[in-house]
Motif scaffolding. Structure first.
Motif, short mmCIF file in Angstrom:
data_model
loop_
_atom_site.label_atom_id
_atom_site.label_comp_id
_atom_site.label_asym_id
_atom_site.label_seq_id
_atom_site.Cartn_x
_atom_site.Cartn_y
_atom_site.Cartn_z
N TYR A 22 0.83 -1.21 0.00
CA TYR A 22 0.00 0.00 0.00
C TYR A 22 0.86 1.26 0.00
CZ TYR A 22 -3.25 3.56 1.62
OH TYR A 22 -3.99 4.71 1.75
N THR A 23 1.91 1.26 0.80
CA THR A 23 2.81 2.41 0.86
C THR A 23 3.50 2.63 -0.48
OG1 THR A 23 3.17 1.99 3.21
CG2 THR A 23 4.75 3.42 2.09
N TYR B 223 1.82 6.75 -6.91
CA TYR B 223 0.78 7.68 -7.33
C TYR B 223 1.15 9.12 -7.02
CZ TYR B 223 -2.66 4.17 -8.66
OH TYR B 223 -3.32 3.16 -9.30
N GLN B 224 1.80 9.35 -5.90
CA GLN B 224 2.21 10.71 -5.57
C GLN B 224 3.29 11.21 -6.51
OE1 GLN B 224 3.25 10.75 -1.45
NE2 GLN B 224 1.13 10.85 -0.76
N LYS B 225 4.20 10.33 -6.89
CA LYS B 225 5.27 10.73 -7.81
C LYS B 225 4.71 11.03 -9.20
CE LYS B 225 9.32 9.25 -5.64
NZ LYS B 225 10.09 10.38 -5.25
N GLN B 226 3.76 10.20 -9.65
CA GLN B 226 3.16 10.43 -10.95
C GLN B 226 2.27 11.66 -10.90
OE1 GLN B 226 1.03 6.86 -11.82
NE2 GLN B 226 2.81 5.80 -12.62
N GLY B 227 1.57 11.80 -9.84
CA GLY B 227 0.70 12.97 -9.67
C GLY B 227 -0.59 12.84 -10.44
N ASP B 228 -1.60 13.47 -9.91
CA ASP B 228 -2.89 13.55 -10.57
C ASP B 228 -2.93 14.89 -11.30
OD1 ASP B 228 -5.49 13.37 -11.34
OD2 ASP B 228 -6.35 13.56 -9.33
#
Length: 72
Positions: free
Chosen positions: A41-42, A48-53
């Motif tokens: 999960y981490t 996801y944070q590195k790729q960014g929305d």
């Protein structure tokens, strides 16, 4: 009759010990599974944070650019 009761008690004690041992193994197995799940999960959250929305990043940029315009 007395001897039968002693044997019954020993069998029940043995069964209780076996059940306790199996629950101890299950507990350690569950701890390992929980650790693995939390690590996965981490890692997923970091990716996801590195790729960014893109939509969220746009909202954040807009929010901070509005604050910069107000300061000027």
């Amino acid at each position: 009759m007395f001897m039968k009761q002693i044997i019954w008690d020993k069998v029940m004690l043995l069964n209780a010990g076996a059940l306790t041992l199996s629950f101890m193994e299950i507990e350690s197995l569950l701890k390992i599974v929980l650790l693995i799940v939390s690590i996965v999960y981490t890692i997923i959250r970091i990716v996801y944070q590195k790729q960014g929305d893109p939509e969220l990043n746009k909202k954040i940029r807009d929010f901070f650019s509005k604050d910069d315009n107000k300061k000027k």
